[in-house]
Write a protein that holds these residues in place. Structure first.
Motif, PDB file in Angstrom:
ATOM      1  N   GLY A 243       0.824  -1.189   0.000  1.00 18.46           N
ATOM      2  CA  GLY A 243       0.000   0.000   0.000  1.00 18.46           C
ATOM      3  C   GLY A 243       0.864   1.245   0.000  1.00 18.46           C
ATOM      4  N   SER A 244       0.227   2.388  -0.013  1.00 18.52           N
ATOM      5  CA  SER A 244       0.960   3.644  -0.019  1.00 18.52           C
ATOM      6  C   SER A 244       0.263   4.644   0.881  1.00 18.52           C
ATOM      7  N   ALA A 245       1.071   5.421   1.575  1.00 21.38           N
ATOM      8  CA  ALA A 245       0.520   6.499   2.395  1.00 21.38           C
ATOM      9  C   ALA A 245       0.214   7.728   1.550  1.00 21.38           C
ATOM     10  N   ASP A 246       0.703   7.732   0.315  1.00 18.17           N
ATOM     11  CA  ASP A 246       0.486   8.877  -0.563  1.00 18.17           C
ATOM     12  C   ASP A 246      -0.955   8.934  -1.044  1.00 18.17           C
ATOM     13  N   GLY A 247      -1.537  10.095  -0.975  1.00 20.61           N
ATOM     14  CA  GLY A 247      -2.834  10.310  -1.583  1.00 20.61           C
ATOM     15  C   GLY A 247      -2.670  10.761  -3.019  1.00 20.61           C
ATOM     16  N   ALA A 248      -3.752  11.257  -3.585  1.00 17.91           N
ATOM     17  CA  ALA A 248      -3.719  11.642  -4.994  1.00 17.91           C
ATOM     18  C   ALA A 248      -2.841  12.857  -5.246  1.00 17.91           C
ATOM     19  N   VAL A 249      -2.802  13.803  -4.316  1.00 16.99           N
ATOM     20  CA  VAL A 249      -2.061  15.037  -4.570  1.00 16.99           C
ATOM     21  C   VAL A 249      -0.555  14.790  -4.703  1.00 16.99           C
ATOM     22  N   PRO A 250       0.093  14.071  -3.771  1.00 17.58           N
ATOM     23  CA  PRO A 250       1.522  13.781  -3.979  1.00 17.58           C
ATOM     24  C   PRO A 250       1.775  12.960  -5.244  1.00 17.58           C
ATOM     25  N   ALA A 251       0.881  12.008  -5.540  1.00 19.96           N
ATOM     26  CA  ALA A 251       1.059  11.203  -6.746  1.00 19.96           C
ATOM     27  C   ALA A 251       0.932  12.067  -8.000  1.00 19.96           C
ATOM     28  N   LEU A 252      -0.010  12.982  -7.996  1.00 21.56           N
ATOM     29  CA  LEU A 252      -0.159  13.884  -9.139  1.00 21.56           C
ATOM     30  C   LEU A 252       1.052  14.802  -9.278  1.00 21.56           C
ATOM     31  N   SER A 253       1.633  15.194  -8.153  1.00 23.54           N
ATOM     32  CA  SER A 253       2.834  16.018  -8.212  1.00 23.54           C
ATOM     33  C   SER A 253       3.962  15.260  -8.903  1.00 23.54           C
ATOM     34  N   ARG A 254       4.077  13.958  -8.632  1.00 19.46           N
ATOM     35  CA  ARG A 254       5.096  13.150  -9.297  1.00 19.46           C
ATOM     36  C   ARG A 254       4.764  12.964 -10.785  1.00 19.46           C
ATOM     37  N   ALA A 255       3.491  12.864 -11.104  1.00 16.37           N
ATOM     38  CA  ALA A 255       3.114  12.786 -12.514  1.00 16.37           C
ATOM     39  C   ALA A 255       3.485  14.082 -13.234  1.00 16.37           C
ATOM     40  N   ALA A 256       3.321  15.205 -12.558  1.00 18.75           N
ATOM     41  CA  ALA A 256       3.740  16.484 -13.145  1.00 18.75           C
ATOM     42  C   ALA A 256       5.249  16.533 -13.315  1.00 18.75           C
ATOM     43  N   ASP A 257       5.999  15.992 -12.335  1.00 14.63           N
ATOM     44  CA  ASP A 257       7.455  15.876 -12.482  1.00 14.63           C
ATOM     45  C   ASP A 257       7.797  15.103 -13.754  1.00 14.63           C
ATOM     46  N   ALA A 258       7.076  13.991 -13.959  1.00 15.82           N
ATOM     47  CA  ALA A 258       7.332  13.149 -15.126  1.00 15.82           C
ATOM     48  C   ALA A 258       7.061  13.913 -16.417  1.00 15.82           C
ATOM     49  N   LEU A 259       6.009  14.725 -16.428  1.00 15.49           N
ATOM     50  CA  LEU A 259       5.700  15.511 -17.622  1.00 15.49           C
ATOM     51  C   LEU A 259       6.807  16.526 -17.898  1.00 15.49           C
ATOM     52  N   VAL A 260       7.277  17.194 -16.856  1.00 13.19           N
ATOM     53  CA  VAL A 260       8.343  18.173 -17.027  1.00 13.19           C
ATOM     54  C   VAL A 260       9.598  17.500 -17.588  1.00 13.19           C
ATOM     55  N   ARG A 261       9.958  16.327 -17.049  1.00 16.76           N
ATOM     56  CA  ARG A 261      11.138  15.614 -17.543  1.00 16.76           C
ATOM     57  C   ARG A 261      10.970  15.199 -19.000  1.00 16.76           C
ATOM     58  N   ALA A 262       9.784  14.672 -19.335  1.00  9.85           N
ATOM     59  CA  ALA A 262       9.545  14.233 -20.712  1.00  9.85           C
ATOM     60  C   ALA A 262       9.608  15.407 -21.683  1.00  9.85           C
ATOM     61  N   ALA A 263       9.081  16.554 -21.259  1.00  6.83           N
ATOM     62  CA  ALA A 263       9.117  17.734 -22.120  1.00  6.83           C
ATOM     63  C   ALA A 263      10.544  18.236 -22.292  1.00  6.83           C
ATOM     64  N   ARG A 264      11.333  18.164 -21.224  1.00 10.04           N
ATOM     65  CA  ARG A 264      12.701  18.674 -21.270  1.00 10.04           C
ATOM     66  C   ARG A 264      13.624  17.763 -22.058  1.00 10.04           C
ATOM     67  N   THR A 265      13.482  16.458 -21.875  1.00  7.12           N
ATOM     68  CA  THR A 265      14.414  15.507 -22.476  1.00  7.12           C
ATOM     69  C   THR A 265      13.963  14.975 -23.831  1.00  7.12           C
ATOM     70  N   GLY A 266      12.649  15.047 -24.092  1.00  6.62           N
ATOM     71  CA  GLY A 266      12.120  14.451 -25.311  1.00  6.62           C
ATOM     72  C   GLY A 266      11.945  12.952 -25.228  1.00  6.62           C
ATOM     73  N   ARG A 267      12.201  12.363 -24.046  1.00  7.60           N
ATOM     74  CA  ARG A 267      12.031  10.919 -23.863  1.00  7.60           C
ATOM     75  C   ARG A 267      10.642  10.635 -23.312  1.00  7.60           C
ATOM     76  N   PRO A 268       9.837   9.837 -23.996  1.00  4.20           N
ATOM     77  CA  PRO A 268       8.467   9.567 -23.532  1.00  4.20           C
ATOM     78  C   PRO A 268       8.461   8.855 -22.185  1.00  4.20           C
ATOM     79  N   HIS A 269       7.480   9.163 -21.374  1.00  3.58           N
ATOM     80  CA  HIS A 269       7.268   8.440 -20.123  1.00  3.58           C
ATOM     81  C   HIS A 269       6.528   7.138 -20.430  1.00  3.58           C
ATOM     82  N   ALA A 270       6.722   6.138 -19.559  1.00  8.85           N
ATOM     83  CA  ALA A 270       6.054   4.849 -19.781  1.00  8.85           C
ATOM     84  C   ALA A 270       4.542   4.979 -19.785  1.00  8.85           C
ATOM     85  N   CYS A 271       4.014   5.945 -19.045  1.00 10.46           N
ATOM     86  CA  CYS A 271       2.555   6.158 -18.988  1.00 10.46           C
ATOM     87  C   CYS A 271       2.147   7.314 -19.902  1.00 10.46           C
ATOM     88  N   ASP A 272       2.596   7.273 -21.121  1.00 12.68           N
ATOM     89  CA  ASP A 272       2.250   8.336 -22.054  1.00 12.68           C
ATOM     90  C   ASP A 272       0.922   8.039 -22.748  1.00 12.68           C
TER      91      ASP A 272
END
Length: 298
Positions: A243-272
């Protein structure tokens, strides 16, 4: 990255807006909604601009997050991608394979980054577990239960028209598939699909690795029975998703991190968007299996 939010419903208010407002790597630029008064109220809560016109918002941002019903999300995602905006999308990507494919094609043609938010894929403990199991060979079978009490409680999503129409298969089915596919491989065939109580659905899947999985999905579980779990069995023994103690908000923050990285590097995220399309194809095959007994995979 300047990001705007499309949507003003319970999910946007409780999760997306707080995640965007609290993210140190993003500038939360504004809100658009189908109800202007709701967009104004949400924008004022986070001290950002409210937009009456979606194209005006798109002109002012680098990316958009979408917290809208999937049938609405698909068209707006295509529109945003064509405008050159990166996309943080919700699951399911769309309610038809054609709509999901249109999003994916628009993303590819525009060369923008996309991330579809599958909660467990962005929670620390489940994400690490998925990676560990994906690196382990010899899985024989798996089971997953995603049991919600949306329709048996006073959940703010209980009256959602698309959830009432499409049920657990399309609402929580994407979560279960997002966990199993990285570990067991793509779904070669929806072997069986059956209705259970209320909107409950049972699926049997055949995966590319030769493993099989069973899924039980519901939005109508008794509250005491609600919860999500996944278990793998194979040569390495038994592995149970933590299980995880993380709710939706921290998880969404990490999804936003992933979007920023994908936009910066041009490498697609696995959940694209492409992954979101594949999930949609499997769900459509399961729905077809439920209604007419065919064995198609799209």
């Amino acid at each position: 990255m300047r990001i705007g939010l499309l949507g003003t419903g319970p999910w946007a208010r409780a999760s997306y807006a707080p995640a965007l407002a609290g993210h140190t790597g993003l500038e939360f630029a504004g809100v658009w909604g189908r109800r202007p008064e709701a967009a104004t109220a949400l924008a004022e809560r986070h001290d950002v601009a409210a937009y009456a016109d979606v194209d005006a918002l798109l002109a002012d941002v680098d990316a958009v997050a979408v917290a809208l019903p999937p049938s609405v999300q698909a068209g707006l995602a295509v529109r945003a991608a064509r405008a050159g905006r990166h996309l943080l999308l919700d699951k399911p990507l769309a309610l038809s394979v054609g709509e999901a494919r249109a999003v994916t094609e628009a993303v590819e043609r525009a060369g923008v980054a996309s991330v579809v938010f599958f909660t467990a894929r962005f929670q620390k403990e489940p994400e690490a577990w998925i990676g560990e199991q994906a690196a382990t060979a010899g899985w024989f079978t798996a089971r997953a239960h995603w049991l919600g009490a949306v329709f048996t409680t006073d959940s703010p999503f209980a009256g959602s028209p698309w959830r009432r129409e499409k049920g657990a298969l399309w609402d929580v089915g994407p979560h279960a598939l997002s966990v199993l596919l990285p570990v067991l491989g793509d779904v070669r065939q929806v072997v069986a699909a059956a209705h259970g109580p209320a909107d409950t659905v049972h699926l049997v899947l055949d995966h590319a690795t030769g493993a099989s999985s069973t899924l039980t999905l519901s939005l109508s579980a008794p509250p005491a029975a609600a919860g999500a779990d996944a278990e793998l069995r194979g040569e390495a023994g038994v592995a149970v998703m933590p299980g995880s103690a993380d709710g939706a908000v921290p998880a969404l923050s990490r999804a936003a991190d992933a979007l920023v990285r994908a936009a910066r590097t041009g490498r697609p995220h696995a959940c694209d968007a492409g992954f979101g399309l594949r999930i949609t194809e499997i769900l459509a095959a399961a729905e077809s299996r439920l209604t007419d007994g065919t064995r198609r995979t799209e």
